[in-house]
Write an enzyme that holds these catalytic residues in place. Structure first.
Site, PDB file in Angstrom:
ATOM      1  N   GLY A 152       0.751  -1.303   0.007  1.00 50.63           N
ATOM      2  CA  GLY A 152      -0.152   0.121   0.112  1.00 50.63           C
ATOM      3  C   GLY A 152       1.007   1.096   0.004  1.00 50.63           C
ATOM      4  O   GLY A 152       2.040   1.272   0.414  1.00 50.63           O
TER       5      GLY A 152
ATOM      6  N   LYS B  88     -10.388 -11.835 -16.749  1.00 53.60           N
ATOM      7  CA  LYS B  88     -10.518 -11.946 -18.057  1.00 53.60           C
ATOM      8  C   LYS B  88      -9.906 -13.409 -18.693  1.00 53.60           C
ATOM      9  O   LYS B  88     -10.435 -13.973 -19.347  1.00 53.60           O
ATOM     10  CB  LYS B  88      -9.811 -10.932 -18.820  1.00 53.60           C
TER      11      LYS B  88
ATOM     12  N   HIS C 290       7.632  -7.307  -3.801  1.00 55.13           N
ATOM     13  CA  HIS C 290       6.524  -7.653  -4.279  1.00 55.13           C
ATOM     14  C   HIS C 290       6.700  -8.877  -5.098  1.00 55.13           C
ATOM     15  O   HIS C 290       7.439  -9.070  -6.398  1.00 55.13           O
ATOM     16  CB  HIS C 290       6.191  -6.580  -5.276  1.00 55.13           C
TER      17      HIS C 290
ATOM     18  N   GLU D  16       4.309 -10.697  -6.504  1.00 53.75           N
ATOM     19  CA  GLU D  16       3.378 -10.748  -7.506  1.00 53.75           C
ATOM     20  C   GLU D  16       3.713 -10.375  -8.830  1.00 53.75           C
ATOM     21  O   GLU D  16       3.012 -10.501  -9.766  1.00 53.75           O
ATOM     22  CB  GLU D  16       2.048  -9.994  -7.100  1.00 53.75           C
TER      23      GLU D  16
ATOM     24  N   ASP E 288     -17.157 -12.546 -23.094  1.00 51.87           N
ATOM     25  CA  ASP E 288     -17.742 -12.542 -21.929  1.00 51.87           C
ATOM     26  C   ASP E 288     -19.342 -13.057 -22.111  1.00 51.87           C
ATOM     27  O   ASP E 288     -19.639 -14.058 -21.345  1.00 51.87           O
ATOM     28  CB  ASP E 288     -17.816 -11.058 -21.134  1.00 51.87           C
TER      29      ASP E 288
END
Ligand code: XMP
Length: 514
Positions: free
Chosen positions: A54, A369, A168, A170, A226
């Site tokens: 953050g 997605k 990080h 990720e 979608d």
């Protein structure tokens, strides 16, 4: 019961990315806000909790804290960046304003054997972004890595199943980051990797059946990924109770209407009712050149058509449910509320009239997605559909600069089909986010073809790369490819005598020209 990992969002742009990475380890995850009370988090019975990074300093006034009760709940917790520091503070370790910040690629040195970093190199590249540093780990924790400027860059406490890293894991810039997440989730928290696409489908099918019962369900098919995948899932769950309406407004690209009406319907066995209203759209658009005006007309006519079809079809039995292809990022961005009252203000079905009341079925609500694509393939949908590039609801209507007419649509469709075919042949279809072709219908330029002077229209090629369409850059397509597209368009579409490439990023340009 399926394991759930909660990613507590401390305001990082990384929280969604962390959730995706967790799912890539085949563990289901959801993002929750950091102001959610710990009791509420625990009520979800998470198998582990990840505290995200953050922008705050733990010392800043009003900086989000983590309630120490979380660490007493016997739930494995992993802290990342800010989450690592907040965790340290909460558990009695020390976070110091050392004045030694680190941003970007940094070398991490491994200090001791550990579970978190097991099998990884002694020295590895990690992505940092912090000002404060952990200078002392809480009691009972083993420090397992440091960097030149950060004495405690990774720690773990296997007895309590707690661990954290300053960097990080990720992001792609941390090459071993995914291994770190896997080690925490599988080896420290002891979660079995069982979130697979087959399981997702089974689970969604169960949910849809439980929600819908024996009621009828309506879906507006756009031909996009979608709505196609959402409809296929609902069909797998409740079969003939689903009816799809496909509004053909005549503003689609070459072959797309046929793809939906014939290929998709045949392949899936879904009851697709196509309504061809292209003539009506053309007459409503006659003489209109203002982009917003076009959007309004197309949106309004779309809803009218859909509404009328819904009423006509209701004579065969009332519809209680409407399928929406809402994806997880939309859910997170709109605060994660439940979706029943909130029909997305998307052009396709936004603003449905008050007297058409549906409850929503949103089978993609928990998915990203790329997961939707994988599920589409798993359900047997063709690659050409699953990998379709994003296409705006108003279609080619906003890619003709000037009035939309039948002839201009034909011209643009032909040019667009060539550009798409050549992009595909060059193997670049998936690396280009979107490839609009725009017809400057009110512009003429002089050309020469054969022995004759021409006075035709230009088209603009607008290939862009993007992550989320909020920002974009123009794609550097190979000259050979551009040349081929240009030659073919000017040879095969007689009214077009010039092809130009748009080299504007977004901002300042938008992706579409209107
Ligand atoms: P812009 O042109 O704003 O486009 O950079 C961003 C993304 O949104 C798509 N787009 C639309 N999609 N209705 C839609 O459903 C619209 O009116 C619309 N306008 C733009 C565009 O294709 C791009 O992916």
């Amino acid at each position: 019961m399926q394991d759930l990992v909660l990613v507590v969002d401390f305001g990082a742009q990384y929280a969604q990315l962390i959730a995706r990475r967790v799912r890539e380890t085949q563990v289901y995850s959801e993002v929750v806000p950091s102001n959610m009370p710990v009791a509420e988090m625990l009520a979800k019975k998470p198998s582990a909790v990840i505290l995200s990074g953050g922008p705050s300093s733990v010392y800043a006034e009003g900086a989000p804290q983590i309630d120490a009760a979380l660490f007493e709940a016997d739930v494995p917790v992993f802290g990342i960046c800010y989450g690592f520091q907040a965790m340290t503070q909460s558990l009695g370790g020390t976070v110091t304003k050392t004045g030694l910040s680190e941003y970007g690629g940094t070398e991490l040195d491994v200090d001791s054997d550990s579970t978190l970093l097991t099998g990884l190199p002694e020295r590895q590249s990690v992505w940092m972004s912090h000002g404060d540093s952990v200078t002392e780990a809480p009691d009972g924790f083993t420090v397992i890595g440091h960097t030149e400027r950060t004495p405690v860059a990774a720690f773990e406490n296997l007895d309590r199943k707690l661990a954290g890293v300053q960097y990080h894991p990720e992001v792609a810039h941390t090459p071993h980051g995914q291994a770190v997440l896997r080690h925490f989730l599988h080896d420290i928290a002891g979660i079995k990797p069982s979130w697979t696409f087959g399981n997702i489908i089974d689970e969604q099918v169960e949910r849809i059946r439980a929600q819908v019962g024996d009621k009828r369900v309506l879906c507006a098919l756009s031909g996009g990924v979608d709505s196609s995948v959402a409809a296929a899932l609902v069909h797998k769950a409740v079969g003939d109770q689903l009816t799809c309406v496909f509004v053909d407004h005549g503003l689609l690209r070459q072959g797309e209407a046929e793809q939906v009406v014939n290929d998709y319907a045949q392949l899936t066995g879904i009851d697709v009712r196509a309504v061809d209203v292209s003539q009506r759209f053309l007459s409503e658009l006659k003489g209109v050149t203002d982009p917003e005006e076009k959007r309004k007309i197309i949106g309004r006519e779309f809803i009218r058509t859909f509404e009328q079809s819904a009423r006509d079809l209701a004579s065969e039995g009332e519809f209680h449910y409407l399928v929406q292809g809402t994806l997880y990022p939309d859910v997170v961005e709109s605060g994660g509320g439940t979706g029943t009252a909130n029909i997305k203000s998307h052009h396709n079905v936004g603003g449905l009239p008050e007297d058409l009341k549906f409850d929503l079925v949103e089978p993609l609500r928990t998915l990203f997605k790329d997961e939707v694509r994988a599920i589409g393939l798993e359900l047997g949908l063709p690659e050409s559909l699953v990998w379709r590039q994003p296409f705006p609801g108003p279609g080619l209507g906003i890619r003709i600069i000037g009035e939309v007419t039948h002839d201009r649509l034909e011209m643009l469709r032909a040019a667009d089909a060539i550009a798409r075919a050549e992009l595909k042949a060059a193997g670049l279809e998936r690396s280009v986010w979107q490839f609009p072709v725009v017809l400057l219908a009110d512009v003429h330029s002089v050309g020469v073809q054969g022995d004759g002077r021409t006075y035709g229209h230009p088209v603009v090629l607008r290939p862009v790369s993007s992550e989320d369409a909020m920002t974009a850059d123009w794609s550097r397509l190979p000259y050979e490819l551009l040349s081929k597209i240009s030659t073919r368009i000017t040879n095969e579409v007689p009214e077009i005598n010039r092809v130009v490439v748009d080299v504007t990023s977004k901002p300042p340009g938008t992706i579409e020209w209107e």
